[in-house]
Design a protein around this motif. Structure first.
Motif, PDB file in Angstrom:
ATOM      1  N   SER A   1      -4.831  -0.732  -7.289  1.00 46.55           N
ATOM      2  CA  SER A   1      -4.854   0.522  -8.047  1.00 46.55           C
ATOM      3  C   SER A   1      -5.543   0.392  -9.397  1.00 46.55           C
ATOM      4  O   SER A   1      -5.928   1.399  -9.992  1.00 46.55           O
ATOM      5  CB  SER A   1      -3.425   1.044  -8.241  1.00 46.55           C
ATOM      6  OG  SER A   1      -2.619   0.062  -8.861  1.00 46.55           O
TER       7      SER A   1
ATOM      8  N   TYR B   1      -9.664   4.512  -2.270  1.00 42.97           N
ATOM      9  CA  TYR B   1      -8.837   3.673  -1.398  1.00 42.97           C
ATOM     10  C   TYR B   1      -8.706   4.297  -0.010  1.00 42.97           C
ATOM     11  O   TYR B   1      -8.874   3.614   1.014  1.00 42.97           O
ATOM     12  CB  TYR B   1      -7.458   3.476  -2.025  1.00 42.97           C
ATOM     13  CG  TYR B   1      -6.456   2.873  -1.076  1.00 42.97           C
ATOM     14  CD1 TYR B   1      -6.518   1.528  -0.732  1.00 42.97           C
ATOM     15  CD2 TYR B   1      -5.457   3.652  -0.498  1.00 42.97           C
ATOM     16  CE1 TYR B   1      -5.617   0.967   0.164  1.00 42.97           C
ATOM     17  CE2 TYR B   1      -4.545   3.105   0.385  1.00 42.97           C
ATOM     18  CZ  TYR B   1      -4.637   1.772   0.710  1.00 42.97           C
ATOM     19  OH  TYR B   1      -3.746   1.229   1.595  1.00 42.97           O
TER      20      TYR B   1
ATOM     21  N   SER C   1       0.834  -1.197   0.000  1.00 44.51           N
ATOM     22  CA  SER C   1       0.000   0.000   0.000  1.00 44.51           C
ATOM     23  C   SER C   1       0.873   1.254   0.000  1.00 44.51           C
ATOM     24  O   SER C   1       2.033   1.205   0.418  1.00 44.51           O
ATOM     25  CB  SER C   1      -0.880  -0.029   1.258  1.00 44.51           C
ATOM     26  OG  SER C   1      -1.349   1.245   1.583  1.00 44.51           O
TER      27      SER C   1
ATOM     28  N   TRP D   1      -3.933  -1.905  -1.679  1.00 41.62           N
ATOM     29  CA  TRP D   1      -4.493  -0.977  -2.669  1.00 41.62           C
ATOM     30  C   TRP D   1      -4.468  -1.633  -4.040  1.00 41.62           C
ATOM     31  O   TRP D   1      -3.409  -1.831  -4.620  1.00 41.62           O
ATOM     32  CB  TRP D   1      -3.699   0.333  -2.709  1.00 41.62           C
ATOM     33  CG  TRP D   1      -4.260   1.315  -3.707  1.00 41.62           C
ATOM     34  CD1 TRP D   1      -5.567   1.475  -4.056  1.00 41.62           C
ATOM     35  CD2 TRP D   1      -3.532   2.277  -4.497  1.00 41.62           C
ATOM     36  NE1 TRP D   1      -5.717   2.472  -4.991  1.00 41.62           N
ATOM     37  CE2 TRP D   1      -4.485   2.985  -5.278  1.00 41.62           C
ATOM     38  CE3 TRP D   1      -2.188   2.607  -4.595  1.00 41.62           C
ATOM     39  CZ2 TRP D   1      -4.109   4.010  -6.159  1.00 41.62           C
ATOM     40  CZ3 TRP D   1      -1.820   3.624  -5.471  1.00 41.62           C
ATOM     41  CH2 TRP D   1      -2.771   4.316  -6.234  1.00 41.62           C
TER      42      TRP D   1
ATOM     43  N   ILE E   1      -7.133   6.602  -5.790  1.00 42.76           N
ATOM     44  CA  ILE E   1      -6.532   6.856  -4.481  1.00 42.76           C
ATOM     45  C   ILE E   1      -7.559   7.408  -3.486  1.00 42.76           C
ATOM     46  O   ILE E   1      -7.515   7.100  -2.284  1.00 42.76           O
ATOM     47  CB  ILE E   1      -5.326   7.833  -4.608  1.00 42.76           C
ATOM     48  CG1 ILE E   1      -4.565   7.932  -3.279  1.00 42.76           C
ATOM     49  CG2 ILE E   1      -5.781   9.186  -5.106  1.00 42.76           C
ATOM     50  CD1 ILE E   1      -3.905   6.664  -2.850  1.00 42.76           C
TER      51      ILE E   1
END
Length: 436
Positions: free
Chosen positions: A346, A354, A233, A344, A351
């Protein structure tokens, strides 16, 4: 007008309590016991919920109590390819000879070793977070009431509190590093820079309700060295800087992240690259070597996997970090998914989404192991050195070691790799040799 003043007064009281009970103690590196009490209540609540679930289901169904994905959902035959093909003693090729490869192909489709590393780790028991187990069903009124109370606590109390702490931490980082950056280079500037980074990181860890246990502190990375760690992360960097200062390496960003980068680089020798520069391996290696050569500079923090993995495995380390030279300080980071998922993905969440998931979790709990320093041995190339460090981190963190490139998260396997395997298969099938 009276309502406006009431809001201002409530805001002032809220900010004052946050500063007095959390920010100031965290900046001083002390604890008032609030986080410890919170974690004790949380652990007891989750234990009670688990017992209620087990009592509510006489025979646990697959959707209720799942086996973690790391244990596998299919039974695999681990017979090596060479041994399997060697069993075929016939001279002529038969159609049944391809069954081994068909089976391996089906296994890869059902559950391959790569894609499952880019999805959140499934828990054995529900932890009162709705996103942990989407197949959870109604068990009892009391459990449902506790879950509703948990939602109210997480979104109406913890989220505003954590947002406030994050805003204070980020603002302090920008203002503090900008002010320190105006000072001339000296030991005083370095001391103040490290103090600002350390203080702000502690505040940001409180914004995550972080509970971190650091092991073997005698092995902490030293100046002039390179710290490498497994990557789960973006908060990995905050987890590590909460216990020490590092020079970061990365690409220049825009927006809020860009503001933070420009401010911090004035006070600390971080190594930020433009998008065009990051593709130039020689330039990157040159700048990193120059940093490592100066023993007065902070250790560089690098995540050699290059992407976030779900904390069940360690994937291929890129060799670039191990061509620089100098001493490597391996660090293993292992999160406890029971309290919140730090991974995370992605390719699935931006972001902002998250961070919202992180700030509405119960807490971020993890263990960090500082490992003995490692140096490149005589006759060992960068790839072999990288694999040796990766193996050590995987063993210490209790993670599965995989040879695959984490870049497969977004890219396809190179044609040359597929062609190499096709050649190996054909060699064995026509009995002209063996890869073994």
């Amino acid at each position: 007008e009276d309502v406006g003043w009431a809001v201002v007064r409530v805001g002032a009281v809220w900010l004052g309590l946050v500063l007095a009970l959390i920010v100031v103690p965290s900046a001083l590196g002390i604890s008032l016991g609030i986080s410890e009490a919170y974690m004790w209540v949380l652990v007891k609540t989750l234990e009670w919920a688990t017992i209620r679930i087990e009592k509510g289901v006489k025979k646990p169904r697959p959707q209720m109590l799942k086996t973690p994905a790391a244990n596998g959902i299919i039974e695999r035959d681990e017979t090596p390819m060479e041994k399997e093909i060697a069993r075929l003693h016939r001279v002529d090729f038969e159609f049944s000879d391809i069954f081994y490869f068909c089976r391996k192909g089906f296994e890869a489709i059902v559950e391959d070793e790569v894609t499952q590393r880019f999805s959140s780790e499934e828990l054995v028991s529900w932890n009162l977070l709705t996103r942990t187990n989407v197949n959870f069903h109604y068990i009892s009124l009391r459990l449902t009431v506790v879950w509703v109370i948990g939602v109210i606590v997480r979104y109406c109390f913890l989220l505003p509190l954590r947002f406030t702490l994050a805003a204070i931490g980020i603002t302090s980082m920008i203002v503090g590093t900008t002010a320190v950056g105006q000072l001339p280079n000296s030991s005083v500037k370095n001391y103040l820079s490290e103090l600002v980074h350390l203080t702000c990181s502690r505040i940001l860890v409180r914004a995550l309700s972080g509970t971190i246990r650091y092991h073997n502190k005698e092995n902490k990375p030293q100046k002039g060295g390179i710290c490498v760690a497994n990557h789960t992360s973006p908060i990995d960097a905050i987890i590590l800087t909460n216990d020490g200062c590092y020079a970061m390496v990365g690409q220049v960003h825009g927006g809020l992240m860009g503001v933070i980068q420009r401010a911090t680089v004035k006070a600390c020798p971080h190594v930020w690259f433009e998008r065009s520069e990051i593709k130039d391996r020689h330039l990157v290696t040159k700048r990193l070597r120059e940093h490592v050569a100066d023993k007065s500079k902070l250790p560089i923090l690098i995540f050699p996997e290059g992407t976030c993995i779900n904390n069940t495995s360690v994937m291929m380390f890129k060799k670039g970090s191990f061509e620089i030279g100098g001493t490597i300080y391996p660090v293993a980071i292992k999160y406890d998914p029971q309290f919140g998922d730090a991974f995370w993905n992605s390719s699935k969440y931006n972001i902002v989404s998250y961070l919202l998931r992180i700030m509405t979790s119960w807490a971020i709990v993890c263990n960090v192991w500082y490992m003995p320093p490692m140096v490149r041995e005589e006759g060992e190339d960068a790839v072999q050195f990288a694999n040796r460090v990766k193996s050590a981190i995987a063993r210490q963190g209790g993670l599965t070691e995989l040879p695959w490139d984490g870049g497969l998260k977004r890219a396809k396997v190179k044609d040359t790799f597929r062609e190499e395997q096709q050649k190996n298969y054909s060699k064995m099938l026509v009995r002209n040799g063996s890869v073994g």
